[in-house]
Design an enzyme around this catalytic site. Structure first.
Site, short mmCIF file in Angstrom:
data_model
loop_
_atom_site.label_atom_id
_atom_site.label_comp_id
_atom_site.label_asym_id
_atom_site.label_seq_id
_atom_site.Cartn_x
_atom_site.Cartn_y
_atom_site.Cartn_z
CG ASN A 63 -2.01 1.24 1.35
OD1 ASN A 63 -1.68 2.16 0.69
ND2 ASN A 63 -2.98 1.25 2.22
CB VAL A 64 2.09 3.40 -2.55
CG1 VAL A 64 2.45 2.39 -3.69
CG2 VAL A 64 0.71 4.05 -3.15
CE1 TYR A 151 -5.83 10.00 -11.64
CE2 TYR A 151 -6.12 11.43 -13.37
CZ TYR A 151 -5.60 10.18 -13.08
OH TYR A 151 -4.87 9.48 -13.77
CB SER A 154 -3.63 13.54 -6.88
OG SER A 154 -4.03 12.89 -8.31
CE LYS A 155 -2.35 10.37 -11.61
NZ LYS A 155 -1.28 9.31 -11.23
CB ILE A 184 -3.59 4.75 -21.35
CG1 ILE A 184 -3.01 6.07 -21.36
CG2 ILE A 184 -3.13 3.39 -21.64
CD1 ILE A 184 -2.18 6.22 -22.89
#
Length: 246
Positions: A63-64, A151, A154-155, A184
């Site tokens: 779990n990162v 999102y 975070s990016k 993708i």
């Protein structure tokens, strides 16, 4: 093929999608690879694929967003291969909307804090050796608007910490670069593209007439992780079929 021969590469989120494609490609190019993911069944499948062509790989449940687990992963990697030359921060989750504080925190914990923790602990190890290469998987959502608020945050954060680390640790021969995938086809995007009308809208926004594949991103990672990119750091590689150019 030996563009990564003799190198040890740690890839997070390696159970599927971009992370898996990257782990397989780096292994084919001669790297010893450490695959981590929270989904152990997916990891086993990925390692089996690598071992099928006599590649060298180990899998670690991970779990990162938990720092203690990073300590464990780093130690197991060193115990197995002696060092880490390459880190690919690919683990991540997606959500179109962050309706609650819990949603927001979960996105930042996994996508941004997870990447930060990986960089923190791998850089400590790389500084004791001869340096290394870090490739952070960001997203077009971190470059342009699009409504994916948590999102995107975070990016966008990954973009900022990648640039900062590239400058801060260049003196230690540690290169830090980031990649910005477009749409993708992965298990993550299945939750968006199952709606035919939305899928058609996204596809029409790409000048090249197709969606991207995980291999497209893995190819970019291979370049940035290899010695061919020895003078490349702080770069932002956009792999989006021309979306941001249109």
């Amino acid at each position: 093929m030996d563009r990564m021969k003799g190198k040890v590469a740690l890839i997070t989120g390696a159970g599927s999608g971009i992370g898996k494609a990257t782990a397989i490609l780096l292994a084919k190019e001669g790297a010893n690879v450490i695959l981590t993911d929270i989904r152990t069944d997916h990891l086993k499948n990925a390692v089996t694929e690598i071992e099928a062509f006599q590649g060298e790989a180990v899998a670690i449940e991970h779990n990162v967003s938990e720092e203690a687990e990073w300590h464990t992963v780093i130690q197991k990697s060193v115990d197995t291969y002696g060092t880490i030359d390459v880190l690919v921060n690919s683990a991540g989750i997606s959500s179109k909307f962050t309706d609650t504080l819990e949603d927001w925190n979960r996105l930042l914990d996994i996508n941004l804090t997870g990447s930060y923790l990986g960089m923190k602990h791998v850089i400590d190890l790389m500084r004791k050796g001869k340096g290394g290469a870090i490739v952070n998987i960001a997203s077009l959502a971190g470059l342009v608007g699009g409504g994916f608020n948590g999102y995107a945050a975070s990016k966008g954060g990954i973009r900022a910490i990648s640039r900062a680390a590239a400058v801060d640790f260049a003196k230690d021969n540690i290169r830090v670069n980031s990649i910005y995938p477009g749409i993708i086809i992965t298990p993550m995007t299945d939750g968006i593209l199952y709606v035919e009308e939305l899928k058609r809208k996204f596809e029409e926004s790409i000048p090249l007439p197709r969606f991207g594949a995980p291999q497209d991103i893995a190819n970019g990672v291979l370049y940035l992780a290899s010695d061919e990119a020895a003078f490349v750091t702080g770069a932002e590689l956009v792999i989006d079929g021309g979306t941001t150019a249109s």
